[in-house]
Every structure is written in structure tokens, then in C-alpha cells.
Design a protein around this motif. Structure first.
Motif, short mmCIF file in Angstrom:
data_model
loop_
_atom_site.label_atom_id
_atom_site.label_comp_id
_atom_site.label_asym_id
_atom_site.label_seq_id
_atom_site.Cartn_x
_atom_site.Cartn_y
_atom_site.Cartn_z
N UNK A 1 0.83 -1.21 0.00
CA UNK A 1 0.00 0.00 0.00
C UNK A 1 0.87 1.26 0.00
N UNK A 2 1.96 1.22 0.77
CA UNK A 2 2.88 2.38 0.78
C UNK A 2 3.44 2.63 -0.61
N UNK A 3 3.82 1.53 -1.27
CA UNK A 3 4.41 1.69 -2.60
C UNK A 3 3.39 2.23 -3.60
N UNK A 4 2.16 1.71 -3.52
CA UNK A 4 1.11 2.20 -4.41
C UNK A 4 0.89 3.69 -4.18
N UNK A 5 0.91 4.11 -2.90
CA UNK A 5 0.71 5.52 -2.59
C UNK A 5 1.83 6.36 -3.18
N UNK A 6 3.05 5.86 -3.03
CA UNK A 6 4.17 6.65 -3.50
C UNK A 6 4.18 6.73 -5.03
N UNK A 7 3.82 5.64 -5.70
CA UNK A 7 3.74 5.69 -7.17
C UNK A 7 2.63 6.62 -7.65
N UNK A 8 1.62 6.79 -6.81
CA UNK A 8 0.54 7.71 -7.17
C UNK A 8 0.88 9.16 -6.83
N UNK A 9 2.08 9.37 -6.28
CA UNK A 9 2.52 10.73 -5.98
C UNK A 9 2.07 11.25 -4.64
N UNK A 10 1.57 10.37 -3.77
CA UNK A 10 1.16 10.82 -2.43
C UNK A 10 2.37 10.83 -1.51
N UNK A 11 2.49 11.86 -0.70
CA UNK A 11 3.50 11.87 0.35
C UNK A 11 2.97 11.11 1.55
N UNK A 12 3.62 11.27 2.69
CA UNK A 12 3.16 10.59 3.91
C UNK A 12 1.90 11.24 4.47
N UNK A 13 1.66 12.47 4.07
CA UNK A 13 0.44 13.16 4.48
C UNK A 13 -0.17 13.77 3.23
N UNK A 14 -1.48 13.70 3.12
CA UNK A 14 -2.17 14.33 1.99
C UNK A 14 -3.12 15.36 2.57
N UNK A 15 -3.02 16.62 2.11
CA UNK A 15 -3.87 17.68 2.66
C UNK A 15 -4.85 18.25 1.64
N UNK A 16 -4.92 17.61 0.48
CA UNK A 16 -5.89 18.05 -0.52
C UNK A 16 -7.09 17.11 -0.49
#
Lengths: 266, 437
Positions: free
Chosen positions: B292-307
Motif C-alpha cells: 500500500x505504501x508503494x502504491x501511494x508513492x507511485x501515485x505521488x502521495x506523500x506521507x500526508x495528503x492535505x488536498x
């Protein structure tokens, strides 16, 4: 561009409810796109922001009437619908929120809200049929989605829906299931409850708790006698009838008889 | 020049949300005066009629608050009752609860991502219209949703208002082979969830970030569903970064305001806060499985998303987590000896808080010595997000006053749908004061 063939308009309306019965339509994952092809989904806010005006061939109504505004709104919906059917225990019997019918609503409001004066609510939660003519009532808390598809399909083809009014016991027997009440002494409302769930609870080693409301001609008093024999107390029998279909007449009357006995005991 | 003109944008019925609410923006010249999320879901008084009911009835009765997240209600109720009676459900029964909850997350998130939220980004009024141009995406969403429902149906008997949950565990537990029969479907779902993250990442996102006060459960070793401490991105004062569930009401208050017709929750001395996928993600990134972390990072999400518009990507990442976790539990499952553990009622109070798909759901009960409920308090996630949603609307409308009315209205509706609001849930919501347009 060729004009698409005119499809019957389907509308979904919500009153006081949990949204579960209309979600059943979206839970028809395999059938949803086919349904959307066969009918024009003209009003279904939970799924679409597009709204097409009436009249509608078929209106599905979820939820019970609990506010003065809603008591008016249902009449406009009836006027714009060729067929109007209720889906679920709220629309058909008043739902769990009909528990207010047996208490003082002012006190209940004060329990939940700091400023009861902001609240506009009726003293009773009532089914749709108390307000307008209803063409069919689909039972369940929630409805069975296969019955829902059968209902839509039958009504749009002008035939009677194949939805039996016999008891949950029939579903157990048809499955060849052993009666959990007779064999194991588990209190079960199956004998007085309408079929439709597929006798779900007995299959999970649990007594039926009446989601589909009273069957045709239920003998609730006799069932209560059997429950007493199993050691179920008056208060628990009373509560069993006072759940999601508390306001359905046979269940309401049975509960009231235990309420009286309970008061006489004290 | 249009001096002193006041205009109002009103959306009578908000679409593609669960329950009934409406939106009202009041604008004067080039300034937003107020943004109101009004809710006209009729009150149903759950907390009042729970009084006098048996403890054993609370999971099934409170499930009826919401047909979209009944498992969340059943879980928070069970945990609160077990807390009161001093029992803890552990081992395979605890795993089965997590599995059931994964089923609900998969069903609810797939529904929201594909059927309720994605159509906004792609310019469709609903998923059925979207399916004409994007059939494979909509079909993927429906099949994912079906896998979530299949898990709930196996463990719960049915997907809406499951019948198999009881205080202490379940009425009946599945055999290992019954779970085994679903493994291939869940493996497909994990791939589909990864595809969902990629799909969501390609959507066009407005540039909109705010500094939210995130609140979610935190658990040292697992992404939170049923258990944990409450965490906040801004802490709880006095150097406390976490509190126990029992301390919830010391730190959060519900306000009954006339204007919005709902009980608004606030975090004491600070105000609005944010619950749900973005809050969980921000506070629990480290315990997400690597896939899940890798999928998030490939999607351009950082450790926190504020949008909040990107919550659709975070929800997709949580779909990956839920499928991965479901698979882990199914593959390691051993049938427990008994489907439930006995509880002994006693005069007591108990607290429960679990992570509904839309955020934390708090239950508190007080019982007499027979286990009859003396009073109950339930705080659903949407009531907690309502203040934050209104702030978002205010900010968003202020920035986009130049947009034509229809576009501004759609953008605002989308901002509300960012939160996957479940208005039926919010037992407290009141009638709407209709402003005559």
C-alpha cells in the motif's frame, strides 16, 4: 444520432431511513447496468445528480413519515407516480424509529438534543400506506435485493410479483434445515415472520428476529406461549416484537399485551 | 457595478451522498458571507430509544442507523459493551472481526470511488453515464464492491445489516474451506485495488490544500480498524499525542447549533477537525503494508495528503490495504473452538470507537446490573466532519467566485462528496430551515 427507445422512468425516494434498502439497488452489481438499460433512472439522488421530471412509471419509496414536511411531500410523489411501491420495514411499517410511537417524543427529543425547540418532528413514525395508496409493499430490514429485482421486473411487465407472504419456517423446511427452536430451544420468530431472507438467522444458529415483519395471519400469542415455555421473560418477549416492525399491527398488539401483563405484575 | 448585490446558491438535494442534505452559499459582491451544509434528514432518536433495551440488542439496533456502514455500528457497539463488561475478544475471533470490517471498507470505498466520486472528476452526473465511456472502470468498481459484499455475506449472512455479529464474537464462524473459497476473488480484488490507485491518480485535482487537524485511531502494529488509541495531528494538549477511547468526551464536544440543524463536533479549545481516510493515512502511514505504501508513492502521495479532492486516491490506497489484510487473515485462519466468548452483564459504563469507512465512530453506554441500557451516546463520523466541510466550502467558494454558477455549484458539491458524507448516519441531524430563494 438515433433517438434511444423510450424507457419507463424509475424514481427512488427517501424518507426517514438508513439508506440500506435503496443501497440494495446499487448492490445488484451484476444487474445494475442492465437495469439502467431497461429503465430510465429518473430520480435517484443517492446515485445520480441528474434529475428528470415526472410522471414516473414506478416510484420506489424508502423510509417512514416522521415530519410535517414529509407528510406533504409523499402526496406529490404519489401524484407523479403511476405505480408506487414501498421498500423495506421503514416505508412499510414505520421502521425502528417507530419505537417513538410508544414513548413521549418530547422527552426523547430532550434526551438527544440540547435545543429541542429546533426540532420539527411528528409524534409518530408511520408507514407510507397511512398517507397515500400503495401498489405493493416489499418487506425486510433491509429488503432482499433479489426480491427487489423481481419486483421491478414484474411491475414493469405488468405481472404480479412472485413474493410469498408465508413464514420463515417455510424457508427452513424447504432447505431441509432442522428447527432450531424445537431441536435446540433457541427462541425464534420464524413462525410469525414473513419469508424473504432465505431463513438467514436459523442458518447461522440464531433465532429469527423479525426483520421481514408479520407473515399473513400470524399467531403471535401462541408463539409467545412457546417462548415463555423456553424461559424467555415478559420483558424480552415485549422487546422481541418491538424492533424494526414494531408498528406493524400484529406485532404492535402482541407487544402491548405483554406490556399490560408486565404492568399488572408490578 | 453591482453594488450590494447578494446572491444565494442553493442545492436542494445533494446527490451521490448517503442521506439527505443540502448546501447553501450566501455571497455578497465578491465575498462569501456564509457556507452552510444543511441537513434535513429527519431525526430518528436512536440514543433515546436505546434506553431500556438489552445490551445484546445494541449491535443490531444501532446497525440500522446506517445501511452503508452497519458493520461499523455493530463493531463500535460490541467494543463498548465488552469494555463495560470487562471482556476482550482476541485471536481468531478478533481476526474475523477485522475481516468483516475489511469487507465493509472494500464495499464502501469501491462504491464511493467509482460510483459516487469519480464521476465528478470526469464530468458525469453518475456512474451509469460514466460507464458509457469508461465501461472497464465502472465494471472494475462494481466487481470490487461485489468482493467486499461477498466477504460480508459469508461472515455476516448478508451485506446490509449483517445478522451474525454478537457481543463476544459471532453466532457462527466459518470453516477454513469456506474462507478459502473466496481467496481467488480477494486476490483479484487486490490487483484491482492497485489498478484503482493508478486510475485515481490520473484524475484532475484542483489545487486546494488546508492545514487540517486530523483525528484517527492509532495502533502500534496495524492499520486501525477495531482498536487503538485516539491520535490527533495536533495532539491533545499537555504534551499528549494520544488519548484512550474513554477520554473522548473530555476532549471532544458536540454543539447543537440552530443554523445548520446538526450537532457539530469540535475538538475542545481548537474547533473543527477531520476524520476519515486522509486522517487515518496521515496518522498511520508507518503501519500500512509495503504494497500500500508503494502504491501511494507511485501515485505521488506523500506521507500526508492535505488536498481533500485527493481523498479518492487515499481511499484507493485503503482499498489496497483492506484487500491485503483480508487476504492475510483468510490465508492464516484457523477455526476457533467457540464462535463467541460469554459475557456477564454488570452495572457499568463502556466506551468503543472504531474506524468506519468515513472515520471514527464513537459509542458510549451505561448499563444496570442486568445489562439493560440506561443511556447511550453515539457520535458518527459525518457529524464530526461537518464543520470541516463547511470551512472547505467557504474557502473553495471564496477562491472561485468568478466561476459560472453551475460550475461553482458542482465544484462545491464535489467538495462535500470528498468526505463521503453519510448523512443517515448522523443520528442527530435535524430539519432544514429552508431559505426562500
Amino acid at each position: 444520432m438515433p433517438k434511444p427507445a423510450k424507457r419507463p422512468k424509475l424514481a427512488v425516494w427517501k424518507f426517514a431511513s438508513c439508506d440500506g434498502c435503496q443501497l440494495s439497488l446499487l448492490d445488484c452489481e451484476d444487474e445494475l447496468l442492465a437495469i439502467a438499460g431497461a429503465v430510465e433512472i429518473a430520480n435517484f439522488p443517492e446515485a445520480s445528480r441528474a434529475v428528470v421530471g415526472g410522471p414516473y412509471a414506478l416510484s420506489l419509496v424508502e423510509g417512514s413519515i416522521t415530519t410535517p414536511h414529509d407528510a406533504e411531500r409523499i402526496h406529490a410523489i404519489r401524484r407523479s407516480s403511476r405505480m408506487l411501491v414501498t421498500i423495506g420495514a421503514c416505508a412499510t411499517a414505520g421502521g425502528i424509529q417507530a419505537l417513538r410511537n410508544f414513548k413521549n417524543v418530547r422527552e426523547m427529543t430532550a434526551i438527544v438534543y440540547a435545543h429541542p425547540e429546533y426540532i420539527a418532528t411528528l409524534n409518530k413514525s408511520t408507514p407510507i400506506k397511512d398517507h397515500v395508496a400503495v401498489d405493493f409493499e416489499l418487506r425486510g430490514c433491509p429488503v432482499n435485493k433479489f426480491q427487489l429485482v423481481e419486483l421491478i421486473s414484474a411491475l414493469l411487465h405488468g405481472r404480479k410479483p412472485n413474493i410469498p407472504a408465508f413464514s420463515v419456517c417455510m424457508e427452513c423446511k424447504r432447505r431441509g434445515a432442522i428447527c432450531i427452536m424445537t431441536a435446540r430451544g433457541i427462541p425464534c420468530m420464524g413462525p410469525v415472520t414473513q419469508a424473504g431472507c432465505g431463513a438467514l438467522c436459523p442458518g447461522y444458529e440464531r433465532g429469527c428476529f423479525g426483520c421481514f415483519g408479520p407473515k399473513e395471519t400470524p399467531n403471535s400469542h401462541s408463539l409467545s406461549t412457546i417462548w415463555s415455555g423456553l424461559g424467555v421473560g415478559e420483558q424480552d418477549i415485549l422487546r422481541a416484537y418491538r424492533t424494526f416492525n414494531a408498528n406493524a399491527e400484529p406485532f404492535r398488539k402482541e407487544a402491548e399485551s405483554h406490556e399490560r401483563e408486565h404492568h399488572q405484575d408490578h | 457595478m453591482s453594488a450590494n448585490t447578494t446572491r444565494t446558491i442553493k442545492v436542494g438535494v445533494l446527490a451521490r451522498v448517503e442521506g439527505e442534505g443540502s448546501l447553501r452559499l450566501k455571497i455578497k459582491d465578491d465575498r462569501v458571507l456564509e457556507a452552510k451544509l444543511a441537513i434535513f434528514e429527519p431525526p430518528r432518536f436512536f440514543e433515546a430509544f436505546l434506553r431500556g433495551r438489552a445490551y445484546s440488542e445494541a449491535p443490531d439496533i444501532t446497525a440500522r442507523i446506517c445501511g452503508i456502514c452497519p458493520v461499523a455500528y455493530q463493531m463500535s457497539a460490541c467494543h463498548a459493551i465488552e469494555d463495560a463488561f470487562g471482556v476482550q475478544v482476541v485471536g481468531p475471533l478478533r481476526d474475523l472481526r477485522r475481516l468483516l470490517y475489511c469487507g465493509e471498507w472494500i464495499e464502501s470505498h469501491a462504491l464511493h470511488v467509482y460510483m459516487l466520486h469519480a464521476p465528478d472528476f470526469l464530468g458525469y452526473e453518475d456512474a451509469i453515464r460514466m460507464a458509457q465511456d469508461h465501461p472497464e472502470a465502472v465494471k472494475r468498481g462494481l466487481r470490487l464492491k461485489k468482493v467486499g459484499n461477498a466477504i460480508m455475506t459469508l461472515l455476516g449472512g448478508r451485506e446490509i445489516h449483517p445478522i451474525n455479529v454478537r457481543v463476544g464474537g459471532f453466532y457462527k464462524v466459518p470453516a477454513r474451506r469456506e474462507l478459502g473459497a473466496l481467496i481467488d476473488d480477494v486476490k483479484w480484488a487486490l490487483d484491482a485495488a492497485l489498478e484503482t490507485v493508478r486510475f485515481a491518480a490520473t484524475l484532475p485535482f484542483p489545487d486546494f490544500e488546508r492545514d487540517y487537524d486530523f483525528v484517527a485511531l492509532q495502533h502500534p502494529s496495524e492499520y486501525p480498524l477495531n482498536e487503538g488509541q485516539l491520535g490527533s495531528s495536533n495532539g491533545f494538549g499537555e504534551g499528549k499525542s494520544q488519548i484512550s477511547i474513554g477520554e473522548y468526551e473530555q476532549h471532544f464536544t458536540e454543539e447543537h447549533l440552530a443554523h445548520s440543524n446538526a450537532l457539530h463536533s469540535v475538538i475542545n479549545s481548537r474547533g473543527a477537525y477531520f476524520v476519515g481516510p486522509m486522517a487515518r493515512y496521515a496518522l498511520n502511514y508507518d503501519v500500512l503494508p509495503p504494497v500500500a505504501q508503494q502504491a501511494a508513492s507511485e501515485a505521488g502521495l506523500g506521507r500526508v495528503c492535505r488536498n481533500p479532492f485527493q481523498s479518492i486516491v487515499v481511499r484507493a490506497v485503503e482499498l489496497v490495504f483492506a484487500c491485503h489484510e483480508a487476504l492475510r487473515i483468510m490465508e492464516s485462519y484457523e477455526t476457533p473452538e467457540r464462535p463467541f466468548i460469554e459475557v456477564q452483564p454488570r452495572a457499568s459504563s463502556g466506551y468503543g470507537c472504531t474506524e468506519a469507512p468515513r472515520g471514527i465512530l464513537y459509542h458510549r453506554y451505561r448499563f444496570d446490573d442486568h445489562g439493560v441500557i440506561l443511556d447511550a451516546k453515539i457520535v458518527p463520523p459525518t457529524a464530526q466532519n461537518q464543520k470541516t466541510i463547511e470551512r472547505d466550502l467557504f474557502e473553495l467558494a471564496s477562491r472561485h467566485l468568478d466561476l459560472p454558477k453551475d460550475e461553482l455549484q458542482w465544484r462545491c458539491e464535489q467538495a462535500i462528496r470528498n468526505y463521503d458524507p453519510c448523512i443517515s448516519c448522523a443520528t442527530h441531524f435535524l430539519d432544514l430551515r429552508l431559505e426562500k430563494a
